[in-house]
Scaffold this motif. Structure first.
Motif, PDB file in Angstrom:
ATOM      1  N   THR A  51      -1.686   8.452   8.006  1.00  0.00           N
ATOM      2  CA  THR A  51      -3.109   7.359   8.104  1.00  0.00           C
ATOM      3  C   THR A  51      -1.527   6.125   7.130  1.00  0.00           C
ATOM      4  O   THR A  51      -2.111   6.521   6.181  1.00  0.00           O
TER       5      THR A  51
ATOM      6  N   VAL B 144      -2.979   9.617   3.653  1.00  0.00           N
ATOM      7  CA  VAL B 144      -2.877   8.637   3.304  1.00  0.00           C
ATOM      8  C   VAL B 144      -2.281   7.364   2.381  1.00  0.00           C
ATOM      9  O   VAL B 144      -1.420   7.193   1.845  1.00  0.00           O
TER      10      VAL B 144
ATOM     11  N   CYS C 235      -9.882   4.650   6.833  1.00  0.00           N
ATOM     12  CA  CYS C 235      -9.051   5.932   6.518  1.00  0.00           C
ATOM     13  C   CYS C 235      -9.622   7.324   6.673  1.00  0.00           C
ATOM     14  O   CYS C 235      -8.854   8.218   7.236  1.00  0.00           O
TER      15      CYS C 235
ATOM     16  N   HIS D 220      -8.942   7.481  10.592  1.00  0.00           N
ATOM     17  CA  HIS D 220      -7.422   8.011  10.821  1.00  0.00           C
ATOM     18  C   HIS D 220      -6.643   6.647  11.887  1.00  0.00           C
ATOM     19  O   HIS D 220      -6.085   6.472  12.816  1.00  0.00           O
ATOM     20  N   SER D 221      -6.811   5.453  10.757  1.00  0.00           N
ATOM     21  CA  SER D 221      -6.960   4.424  11.951  1.00  0.00           C
ATOM     22  C   SER D 221      -6.110   2.740  10.867  1.00  0.00           C
ATOM     23  O   SER D 221      -6.630   3.075   9.661  1.00  0.00           O
ATOM     24  N   ASP D 222      -4.721   3.149  11.228  1.00  0.00           N
ATOM     25  CA  ASP D 222      -3.870   2.075  10.356  1.00  0.00           C
ATOM     26  C   ASP D 222      -3.794   0.950  10.124  1.00  0.00           C
ATOM     27  O   ASP D 222      -5.267   0.393  11.203  1.00  0.00           O
TER      28      ASP D 222
ATOM     29  N   THR E 133      -2.213  -1.779  14.384  1.00  0.00           N
ATOM     30  CA  THR E 133      -3.069  -1.521  13.001  1.00  0.00           C
ATOM     31  C   THR E 133      -4.621  -2.128  13.591  1.00  0.00           C
ATOM     32  O   THR E 133      -4.222  -4.067  13.895  1.00  0.00           O
TER      33      THR E 133
END
Length: 375
Positions: free
Chosen positions: A185, A153, A30, A33-35, A211
């Protein structure tokens, strides 16, 4: 003291057991910024983990906003837009800067806006003339949230439900919008593993390799045992080692069912909890569930019902096409067994857990499994 074994929703981190490894991984994603794609069996605690994550984010990164969206009940893009707008309004309360901006934007869509008489939560109805208007509205919602220049998020629970929409382009549409977001995110959660896996690992699908994966398994005995004992002690109850071990074995450490059994044991009010007190609680649970489970008999074919009983009696089955399993339970041919297993998995009554040693089948409802063992 209120019953500390929560079975409905997340309440606080002191009533939440473990998941530290998954929590730290998701927290790191989070912040960076990583899905993510979060997959688990139903009732394994993924929704609770999401709220635990949001709780932690509010402490360590109060600048990050959070939105939780459950689309399990949605049937179309119309429902998705409605649920997204309502979830955003719930997260960004009126009379705040963000909340007022969001409300102004929502009103520009000319909705019928009302508030639930009991919960006070917003409810929307938006009228559309064309499919293009729906897509434009969905894009507008995402663009509005992204344009606020605040990190957000957004967790979308039961994400595989989009596969049931009549709009065949929903995956491509969402992927197109989402990949253009800079401040959002996403956490895509799901309990139907085969569908979630296909959405995110099939190279022919829009979300392919977009992801990182987080898988939710069972909580270890080393973590669950002291957690249960601690909460029992807080309520002036003591539990024997034998009773504690029986709880973990009987519920197979499946989060919801472990919590439910502990909740029932605690509610019965015994100050000293031994094996008999736990077994009494098990009997209560099965008696309460019997009326519902008997209805399954009416909804399934005779072969499907018998197949569930066969799996229940074995506890779990890895070789569903083995001659030993087929003969012992009089199932028939390997193709019949596979067809029955697939149908029951589709209905959500069987789990099919893929492991390094093959696929393991078990009844999704642990209490139902124990009840069917006796048939």
């Amino acid at each position: 003291m209120e019953n500390p074994f929560v079975i409905k929703s997340y309440e606080s981190k002191d009533l939440f057991c473990d998941r530290e490894e998954e929590l730290q991984l998701m927290l790191r994603n989070c912040v960076n910024h990583s899905d993510m794609t979060l997959i688990s069996q139903r009732r394994m605690g993924k929704t609770g983990l999401i709220y635990r994550l949001f709780d932690e984010l509010h402490e360590v990164r109060p600048d990050i906003r959070t939105i939780y969206l459950d689309i399990f009940a949605s049937r179309s893009i119309d429902d998705f837009i409605k649920l997204l707008a309502e979830a955003a309004m719930k997260s960004f309360q009126p009379k705040t800067s963000m909340g007022d901006k969001l409300l102004t934007f929502i009103k520009s869509l000319r909705p019928q806006l009302s508030f639930d008489n009991i919960t006070g939560e917003p409810q929307l109805q938006i009228a559309y003339q064309t499919a293009h208007e729906k897509e434009y509205t969905l894009r507008g919602l995402f663009d509005f949230l992204d344009s606020q220049n605040e990190p957000i998020v957004m967790a979308i629970d039961e994400f595989q439900q989009i596969r049931e929409y009549p709009e065949q382009n929903m995956e491509a549409l969402l992927r197109t919008y989402i990949q253009q977001m800079h401040n959002l995110t996403f956490i895509f959660c799901g309990s139907k593993k085969h569908l979630m896996t296909d959405i995110f690992t099939n190279e022919k699908k829009p979300f392919y390799s977009s992801t990182t994966f987080v898988s939710l398994g069972k909580i270890s005995e080393e973590s669950y045992s002291p957690f249960i004992r601690q909460l029992m002690n807080r309520g002036q109850r003591s539990i024997t080692d034998e009773a504690l071990q029986f709880i973990l074995d009987w519920t197979r450490r499946h989060t919801y069912f472990t919590q439910q059994l502990c909740h029932t044991v605690y509610a019965n009010g015994d100050s000293i909890i031994g094996i008999e007190e736990v077994k009494n609680a098990c009997q209560q649970i099965m008696k309460q569930g019997e009326a519902v489970w008997l209805q399954y008999r009416q909804m399934l074919t005779d072969k499907q019902w018998d197949y569930l009983i066969a799996v229940a009696k074995d506890g779990s089955v890895q070789q569903i096409t083995s001659s030993e399993f087929l003969k012992r339970h009089k199932i028939g041919t390997p193709s019949v067994s596979r067809r029955l297993a697939d149908a029951l998995c589709e209905k959500g009554l069987l789990n099919d857990d893929v492991t390094l040693n093959g696929t393991i089948y078990s009844i999704s409802d642990v209490f139902l499994s124990h009840w069917m063992e006796r048939l």
